[in-house]
Design a protein around this motif. Sequence first.
Motif, mmCIF file in Angstrom:
data_model
loop_
_atom_site.group_PDB
_atom_site.id
_atom_site.type_symbol
_atom_site.label_atom_id
_atom_site.label_comp_id
_atom_site.label_asym_id
_atom_site.label_seq_id
_atom_site.Cartn_x
_atom_site.Cartn_y
_atom_site.Cartn_z
ATOM 1 N N SER A 128 -6.264 -6.015 -8.527
ATOM 2 C CA SER A 128 -6.243 -7.202 -7.678
ATOM 3 C C SER A 128 -5.226 -7.058 -6.550
ATOM 4 N N ILE A 129 -4.027 -6.596 -6.884
ATOM 5 C CA ILE A 129 -2.983 -6.439 -5.863
ATOM 6 C C ILE A 129 -3.396 -5.401 -4.823
ATOM 7 N N MET A 130 -3.998 -4.321 -5.277
ATOM 8 C CA MET A 130 -4.418 -3.269 -4.359
ATOM 9 C C MET A 130 -5.486 -3.773 -3.389
ATOM 10 N N ILE A 131 -6.481 -4.487 -3.909
ATOM 11 C CA ILE A 131 -7.551 -5.007 -3.063
ATOM 12 C C ILE A 131 -7.018 -6.073 -2.109
ATOM 13 N N ILE A 162 0.839 -1.208 0.000
ATOM 14 C CA ILE A 162 0.000 0.000 0.000
ATOM 15 C C ILE A 162 0.873 1.256 0.000
ATOM 16 N N VAL A 163 1.913 1.265 0.822
ATOM 17 C CA VAL A 163 2.802 2.431 0.875
ATOM 18 C C VAL A 163 3.509 2.640 -0.458
ATOM 19 N N ILE A 164 3.990 1.544 -1.066
ATOM 20 C CA ILE A 164 4.671 1.659 -2.363
ATOM 21 C C ILE A 164 3.717 2.187 -3.432
ATOM 22 N N MET A 165 2.500 1.675 -3.454
ATOM 23 C CA MET A 165 1.529 2.143 -4.449
ATOM 24 C C MET A 165 1.181 3.608 -4.238
ATOM 25 N N LEU A 166 1.066 4.021 -2.981
ATOM 26 C CA LEU A 166 0.798 5.431 -2.710
ATOM 27 C C LEU A 166 1.926 6.321 -3.225
ATOM 28 N N MET A 167 3.156 5.924 -2.956
ATOM 29 C CA MET A 167 4.298 6.721 -3.396
ATOM 30 C C MET A 167 4.379 6.779 -4.926
ATOM 31 N N LEU A 168 4.154 5.624 -5.575
ATOM 32 C CA LEU A 168 4.209 5.608 -7.039
ATOM 33 C C LEU A 168 3.082 6.434 -7.644
ATOM 34 N N ALA A 169 1.876 6.291 -7.113
ATOM 35 C CA ALA A 169 0.732 7.012 -7.685
ATOM 36 C C ALA A 169 0.868 8.520 -7.506
ATOM 37 N N ILE A 170 1.473 8.951 -6.412
ATOM 38 C CA ILE A 170 1.567 10.386 -6.134
ATOM 39 C C ILE A 170 2.747 11.024 -6.858
#
Length: 300
Positions: free
Chosen positions: A277-280, A45-53
């Motif tokens: 899928s990975i996010m959920i 979740i933290v990695i996805m947040l950093m990448l998305a932002i």
Amino acid sequence: MYDFTPLTIEERTSAEILRPSLTYWQDVWMRLKKDRLALFGLVVIVIMLMLAIFAPYFSSYDYDTTNFFETNEPPSFKHLLGTDMLGRDLFVRILYGARISLAVGILASFINLFIGVIYGGISGFSGGKIDNFMMGVVDVLYSVPVMIYVILLMVVVGPGLKSIFITLGISYWAPMARIVRAEVLRLKNEEFILSARVLGASPTRILLRHLIPNAMGSILVTLTFSIPGAIFTEAFLSFVGLGVSAPMASLGMLCNDGIGALMVYPTQLFFPAAVISIMILAFNFLGDGLRDALDPKLRK
């Protein structure tokens, strides 16, 4: 006269506290760290947040930049996840889609906290006719499908992300209100609440300082599980054409675009579907870990 015998070294050290006592939240964090799946979900979740932002700012492509000389390219060093039928970089579009999905999930969490917790707490603490009326409103909102809200809002507001936000604001706090009400009904007759009443604490203070903090375990678990539900709702609505509008990137819209090229370019569907899928799964893993870590029966 009393005859005292000095303690030996073994007797002195046996009474020492070898490990400092832990607070409730320190104990929760220690147990959460032992759950590998929950920790993996938190890291994802933290990695996805950093990448998305931040990642889109370091890319030379934009989500709506078309290049008809580079259409339907496979993954390469130039385009990490390839391009779509209009030559747009799929990696950047997925990052923007993840940004929208996470924004919807964060919005749902704020709605659950500020509306669902307060509404359910007031309902359970008041009891009687007030409780019956407030839960009747919740039952009416909860019984109407989300699709009906979206269709009605599309007529009034128009299609897009704004309609999804308003839809979540209308209906998404109802399950949280039910759970908080049940926790407040269970706690409001406990001895520490009766002691607060005897000491003259106001109903607002009892609710905000005693009841809701003691129900925070169930609140956090429900909050964590509600975020993937909001993400899936946004993806589904965008997939069927009721969410964000082109050229804005959304994971559901990217899946819809990828279906048309599934037999020839399957990666255009696989990558956005994999991100959803990975996010959920990450949020579900974290929710399972929090549910176990916040259980007071497991505290040592």
